[in-house]
Design a protein around this motif. Structure first.
Motif, PDB file in Angstrom:
ATOM      1  N   GLN A  18       0.819  -1.208   0.000  1.00 42.59           N
ATOM      2  CA  GLN A  18       0.000   0.000   0.000  1.00 42.59           C
ATOM      3  C   GLN A  18       0.857   1.263   0.000  1.00 42.59           C
ATOM      4  O   GLN A  18       0.418   2.325  -0.453  1.00 42.59           O
ATOM      5  CB  GLN A  18      -0.951   0.009   1.197  1.00 42.59           C
ATOM      6  CG  GLN A  18      -2.013   1.113   1.116  1.00 42.59           C
ATOM      7  CD  GLN A  18      -2.913   1.166   2.335  1.00 42.59           C
ATOM      8  OE1 GLN A  18      -2.613   0.574   3.377  1.00 42.59           O
ATOM      9  NE2 GLN A  18      -4.025   1.864   2.238  1.00 42.59           N
ATOM     10  N   THR A  19       2.075   1.156   0.510  1.00 47.96           N
ATOM     11  CA  THR A  19       2.966   2.320   0.490  1.00 47.96           C
ATOM     12  C   THR A  19       3.179   2.822  -0.938  1.00 47.96           C
ATOM     13  O   THR A  19       3.234   4.035  -1.176  1.00 47.96           O
ATOM     14  CB  THR A  19       4.318   1.979   1.124  1.00 47.96           C
ATOM     15  OG1 THR A  19       4.911   0.852   0.452  1.00 47.96           O
ATOM     16  CG2 THR A  19       4.167   1.636   2.597  1.00 47.96           C
ATOM     17  N   LEU A  20       3.294   1.911  -1.882  1.00 52.73           N
ATOM     18  CA  LEU A  20       3.455   2.302  -3.288  1.00 52.73           C
ATOM     19  C   LEU A  20       2.200   2.981  -3.811  1.00 52.73           C
ATOM     20  O   LEU A  20       2.274   4.013  -4.482  1.00 52.73           O
ATOM     21  CB  LEU A  20       3.780   1.077  -4.148  1.00 52.73           C
ATOM     22  CG  LEU A  20       3.760   1.299  -5.667  1.00 52.73           C
ATOM     23  CD1 LEU A  20       4.800   2.333  -6.087  1.00 52.73           C
ATOM     24  CD2 LEU A  20       3.964  -0.018  -6.418  1.00 52.73           C
ATOM     25  N   GLY A 107       9.697  -2.795 -12.983  1.00 46.57           N
ATOM     26  CA  GLY A 107       9.928  -3.817 -11.968  1.00 46.57           C
ATOM     27  C   GLY A 107      11.402  -3.975 -11.693  1.00 46.57           C
ATOM     28  O   GLY A 107      12.260  -3.453 -12.427  1.00 46.57           O
ATOM     29  N   TRP A 108      11.707  -4.712 -10.632  1.00 46.68           N
ATOM     30  CA  TRP A 108      13.088  -4.990 -10.290  1.00 46.68           C
ATOM     31  C   TRP A 108      13.637  -6.143 -11.128  1.00 46.68           C
ATOM     32  O   TRP A 108      12.880  -7.015 -11.557  1.00 46.68           O
ATOM     33  CB  TRP A 108      13.212  -5.344  -8.808  1.00 46.68           C
ATOM     34  CG  TRP A 108      12.933  -4.192  -7.898  1.00 46.68           C
ATOM     35  CD1 TRP A 108      11.811  -3.986  -7.159  1.00 46.68           C
ATOM     36  CD2 TRP A 108      13.780  -3.075  -7.649  1.00 46.68           C
ATOM     37  NE1 TRP A 108      11.904  -2.814  -6.454  1.00 46.68           N
ATOM     38  CE2 TRP A 108      13.113  -2.233  -6.736  1.00 46.68           C
ATOM     39  CE3 TRP A 108      15.050  -2.703  -8.106  1.00 46.68           C
ATOM     40  CZ2 TRP A 108      13.662  -1.041  -6.271  1.00 46.68           C
ATOM     41  CZ3 TRP A 108      15.607  -1.517  -7.640  1.00 46.68           C
ATOM     42  CH2 TRP A 108      14.917  -0.698  -6.733  1.00 46.68           C
ATOM     43  N   LYS A 125      19.183  -3.971  -3.916  1.00 44.83           N
ATOM     44  CA  LYS A 125      19.864  -4.154  -2.638  1.00 44.83           C
ATOM     45  C   LYS A 125      20.345  -2.839  -2.030  1.00 44.83           C
ATOM     46  O   LYS A 125      20.822  -2.816  -0.888  1.00 44.83           O
ATOM     47  CB  LYS A 125      21.020  -5.137  -2.795  1.00 44.83           C
ATOM     48  CG  LYS A 125      20.546  -6.564  -3.082  1.00 44.83           C
ATOM     49  CD  LYS A 125      21.684  -7.552  -3.108  1.00 44.83           C
ATOM     50  CE  LYS A 125      21.180  -8.976  -3.340  1.00 44.83           C
ATOM     51  NZ  LYS A 125      22.295  -9.960  -3.396  1.00 44.83           N
ATOM     52  N   SER A 126      20.213  -1.747  -2.774  1.00 40.15           N
ATOM     53  CA  SER A 126      20.562  -0.435  -2.221  1.00 40.15           C
ATOM     54  C   SER A 126      19.472   0.082  -1.289  1.00 40.15           C
ATOM     55  O   SER A 126      19.672   1.092  -0.600  1.00 40.15           O
ATOM     56  CB  SER A 126      20.777   0.581  -3.352  1.00 40.15           C
ATOM     57  OG  SER A 126      21.847   0.189  -4.188  1.00 40.15           O
ATOM     58  N   PHE A 127      18.325  -0.609  -1.262  1.00 40.63           N
ATOM     59  CA  PHE A 127      17.205  -0.211  -0.418  1.00 40.63           C
ATOM     60  C   PHE A 127      17.011  -1.253   0.676  1.00 40.63           C
ATOM     61  O   PHE A 127      16.838  -2.435   0.389  1.00 40.63           O
ATOM     62  CB  PHE A 127      15.936  -0.058  -1.260  1.00 40.63           C
ATOM     63  CG  PHE A 127      16.049   1.010  -2.317  1.00 40.63           C
ATOM     64  CD1 PHE A 127      15.711   2.321  -2.014  1.00 40.63           C
ATOM     65  CD2 PHE A 127      16.512   0.703  -3.580  1.00 40.63           C
ATOM     66  CE1 PHE A 127      15.830   3.309  -2.977  1.00 40.63           C
ATOM     67  CE2 PHE A 127      16.632   1.686  -4.554  1.00 40.63           C
ATOM     68  CZ  PHE A 127      16.291   2.998  -4.243  1.00 40.63           C
ATOM     69  N   ASP A 128      17.049  -0.810   1.921  1.00 39.86           N
ATOM     70  CA  ASP A 128      17.048  -1.738   3.048  1.00 39.86           C
ATOM     71  C   ASP A 128      15.677  -2.339   3.323  1.00 39.86           C
ATOM     72  O   ASP A 128      15.567  -3.521   3.628  1.00 39.86           O
ATOM     73  CB  ASP A 128      17.544  -1.019   4.310  1.00 39.86           C
ATOM     74  CG  ASP A 128      18.981  -0.531   4.162  1.00 39.86           C
ATOM     75  OD1 ASP A 128      19.764  -1.212   3.483  1.00 39.86           O
ATOM     76  OD2 ASP A 128      19.304   0.534   4.718  1.00 39.86           O
ATOM     77  N   LEU A 129      14.631  -1.514   3.254  1.00 42.58           N
ATOM     78  CA  LEU A 129      13.288  -1.953   3.618  1.00 42.58           C
ATOM     79  C   LEU A 129      12.488  -2.378   2.390  1.00 42.58           C
ATOM     80  O   LEU A 129      12.660  -1.813   1.302  1.00 42.58           O
ATOM     81  CB  LEU A 129      12.530  -0.829   4.321  1.00 42.58           C
ATOM     82  CG  LEU A 129      13.091  -0.327   5.654  1.00 42.58           C
ATOM     83  CD1 LEU A 129      12.316   0.892   6.116  1.00 42.58           C
ATOM     84  CD2 LEU A 129      13.045  -1.420   6.708  1.00 42.58           C
ATOM     85  N   ARG A 133      11.697  -0.471  -1.389  1.00 45.34           N
ATOM     86  CA  ARG A 133      11.796  -1.088  -2.717  1.00 45.34           C
ATOM     87  C   ARG A 133      10.502  -0.912  -3.504  1.00 45.34           C
ATOM     88  O   ARG A 133      10.530  -0.761  -4.718  1.00 45.34           O
ATOM     89  CB  ARG A 133      12.158  -2.570  -2.573  1.00 45.34           C
ATOM     90  CG  ARG A 133      13.526  -2.774  -1.942  1.00 45.34           C
ATOM     91  CD  ARG A 133      13.892  -4.233  -1.749  1.00 45.34           C
ATOM     92  NE  ARG A 133      15.177  -4.349  -1.066  1.00 45.34           N
ATOM     93  CZ  ARG A 133      15.803  -5.499  -0.838  1.00 45.34           C
ATOM     94  NH1 ARG A 133      15.252  -6.638  -1.222  1.00 45.34           N
ATOM     95  NH2 ARG A 133      16.963  -5.514  -0.211  1.00 45.34           N
ATOM     96  N   TYR A 134       9.380  -0.926  -2.803  1.00 47.68           N
ATOM     97  CA  TYR A 134       8.106  -0.658  -3.470  1.00 47.68           C
ATOM     98  C   TYR A 134       8.022   0.808  -3.905  1.00 47.68           C
ATOM     99  O   TYR A 134       7.737   1.113  -5.071  1.00 47.68           O
ATOM    100  CB  TYR A 134       6.940  -0.976  -2.532  1.00 47.68           C
ATOM    101  CG  TYR A 134       6.671  -2.444  -2.308  1.00 47.68           C
ATOM    102  CD1 TYR A 134       6.964  -3.397  -3.283  1.00 47.68           C
ATOM    103  CD2 TYR A 134       6.107  -2.891  -1.113  1.00 47.68           C
ATOM    104  CE1 TYR A 134       6.708  -4.741  -3.072  1.00 47.68           C
ATOM    105  CE2 TYR A 134       5.840  -4.242  -0.902  1.00 47.68           C
ATOM    106  CZ  TYR A 134       6.145  -5.160  -1.878  1.00 47.68           C
ATOM    107  OH  TYR A 134       5.879  -6.495  -1.675  1.00 47.68           O
TER     108      TYR A 134
END
Length: 348
Positions: A18-20, A107-108, A125-129, A133-134
Motif C-alpha cells: 500500500q505504500t506504493l 519492476g526490479w 539491494k541499495s534499499f534496506d526496507l 523497494r516498493y
C-alpha cells in the motif's frame, strides 16, 4: 492514467505494498489503480482507498501456465493500462502486463524477464526496507539511488468498516467489558518464526489475571495451537479467552483486530494487518529480522534475542534448538505490553 499492479502473493507483503499506492496517488492524484492479486488478498485491497479494482489472479503461487497468463493479459487489453508495476520477481509474473500491451512496465531485475519489463531496476539491494523497494518504483530510476534518497515514507492504513465490526462482535459473541489484547501465534513461513505455544499460554493467563481478555487470531492451520492455549487455562479463566483462529474471514479479522488495544504477534501477515489498522504492536522475531519488514505502527515494541545464530532466515531451526524463540521469555513480552499500556476501551 490507468495503472496495473501485479501484486505480491503474501498477506503481509500485500499490506506493505500500500505504500506504493499511496505514493502513486501523491504523484498522480487522478490515477486509477487496479491490482492483480490472489483471491485471499482481495479483502485487504478492498480496505485500501487508493485501489479502484482488485482483479483476482486464478493461478497459484508456483503455476507457470503460460497460455492462461496470455489469455488473462489479452482480456485486459480493453482496459488500456498506461503503466504497470510488477512487484514480484518471477518472469511469469511479468507476462500478463506484456500481453495486455501495457506501454510502461516497471519492476526490479529478477528471473530472466528482459523485454517483458522495459523499465528494469537493478539496484534493489541499495534499499534496506521492502517498502522502500516498493516506493522506489514510483519514481525515475536515476533519482532512486538508495535508502537515503527516500524520506517520510507512508505507512499502510487499512479502512475499518464499523458496521461490519459490530456484526463480527455479535457473530462471535464478543464484548468490550475488558480491554482486549490480540495474540497471533501462527506464521506461514515456518516454525522458526513461531514463539512457543507454552509462552503464549503463559502470557494469556497473566494478562487475564490482570483484567484483560484475549482474542486469538490465525488461520484454520493455527486453530489446534490456539485451542491448546485456551485449554491450558483454568476453567474459570477460559470465558475471557476467545479462539477466533480459523473461524473468522480475513475481513472479519481485520475489523476485529482494529478493536484490540494491543496485538502480540510473530513476524507474520497478521502482524502487518495489526499495524495497518492502528494497533499497538509487540512484534516477536525468531529466525527473521525487523531490518527488512518491520511492523509499520506508530507504537511498536520489537523483541528478539541476540544469540549468535540469529537471524538465519530459515523456516526450520538448522540447529534444532529454537533458542532464538525459547529464550524470548514471557516476562519480556509482558514488560513490553506494560510499556505500551495506555488503554482506551472500545465500547460496543
Amino acid at each position: 492514467m490507468k495503472i496495473l499492479i501485479v501484486g505480491p502473493s503474501w498477506v503481509g507483503d500485500m499490506v506493505m505494498s500500500q505504500t506504493l499506492y499511496i505514493e502513486l496517488k501523491k504523484t498522480h492524484p487522478n490515477a486509477s489503480i487496479d491490482v492483480l492479486a490472489p483471491a485471499w488478498c482481495k479483502p485487504i485491497l478492498e480496505r485500501m482507498p487508493q485501489i479502484a479494482k482488485a482483479i483476482e489472479m486464478p493461478l497459484g503461487h508456483g503455476d507457470f501456465a503460460f497460455f492462461t497468463r496470455r489469455n488473462i493479459g489479452k482480456s485486459l487489453l480493453l482496459e488500456n493500462y498506461e503503466h504497470a508495476f510488477i512487484l514480484t520477481n518471477s518472469a511469469k509474473s511479468a507476462l500478463i502486463p506484456f500481453f495486455a500491451k501495457v506501454k510502461h512496465r516497471t519492476g526490479w531485475k529478477g528471473e530472466f524477464r528482459y523485454g517483458l519489463i522495459n523499465d528494469m531496476r537493478t539496484n534493489r539491494k541499495s534499499f534496506d526496507l521492502m517498502i522502500e523497494r516498493y516506493v522506489a518504483l514510483a519514481y525515475p530510476k536515476e533519482k532512486m539511488t538508495g535508502s537515503g534518497c527516500l524520506a517520510n515514507l507512508p505507512k499502510p492504513k487499512l479502512n475499518i468498516d464499523r458496521q461490519k465490526q459490530l456484526s463480527a462482535f455479535e457473530k462471535f459473541s464478543l464484548h468490550s467489558k475488558r480491554p482486549v489484547i490480540g495474540l497471533c501465534p501462527g506464521a506461514e513461513f515456518g516454525p522458526a518464526k513461531r514463539w512457543p505455544a507454552e509462552h503464549f499460554a503463559n502470557i494469556t493467563q497473566t494478562l487475564i489475571n490482570n483484567g484483560y481478555q484475549i482474542w486469538l487470531f490465525g488461520s484454520a492451520k493455527d486453530h489446534e495451537v490456539t485451542e491448546s492455549i485456551k485449554e491450558s487455562l483454568p476453567l474459570e479463566l477460559q470465558n475471557n479467552c476467545h479462539n477466533l483462529a480459523g473461524e473468522t474471514s480475513l475481513i472479519e479479522a481485520i475489523d476485529l483486530m482494529a478493536a484490540c488495544n494491543i496485538v502480540v504477534s510473530n513476524d507474520s501477515g497478521l502482524m502487518h494487518i495489526a499495524a495497518a489498522v492502528g494497533c499497538k504492536v509487540v512484534a516477536l522475531y525468531g529466525s527473521t529480522s525487523p531490518g527488512y519488514t518491520p511492523p509499520l505502527s506508530d507504537t511498536v515494541e520489537i523483541l528478539h534475542t541476540d544469540i549468535d545464530c540469529r537471524p538465519c532466515f530459515k523456516r526450520i531451526c538448522p540447529l534444532e534448538h529454537l533458542n532464538c524463540l525459547k529464550e524470548l521469555t514471557p516476562d519480556m513480552v509482558v514488560n513490553a505490553i506494560n510499556r505500551l499500556n495506555q488503554i482506551k476501551v472500545i465500547q460496543c
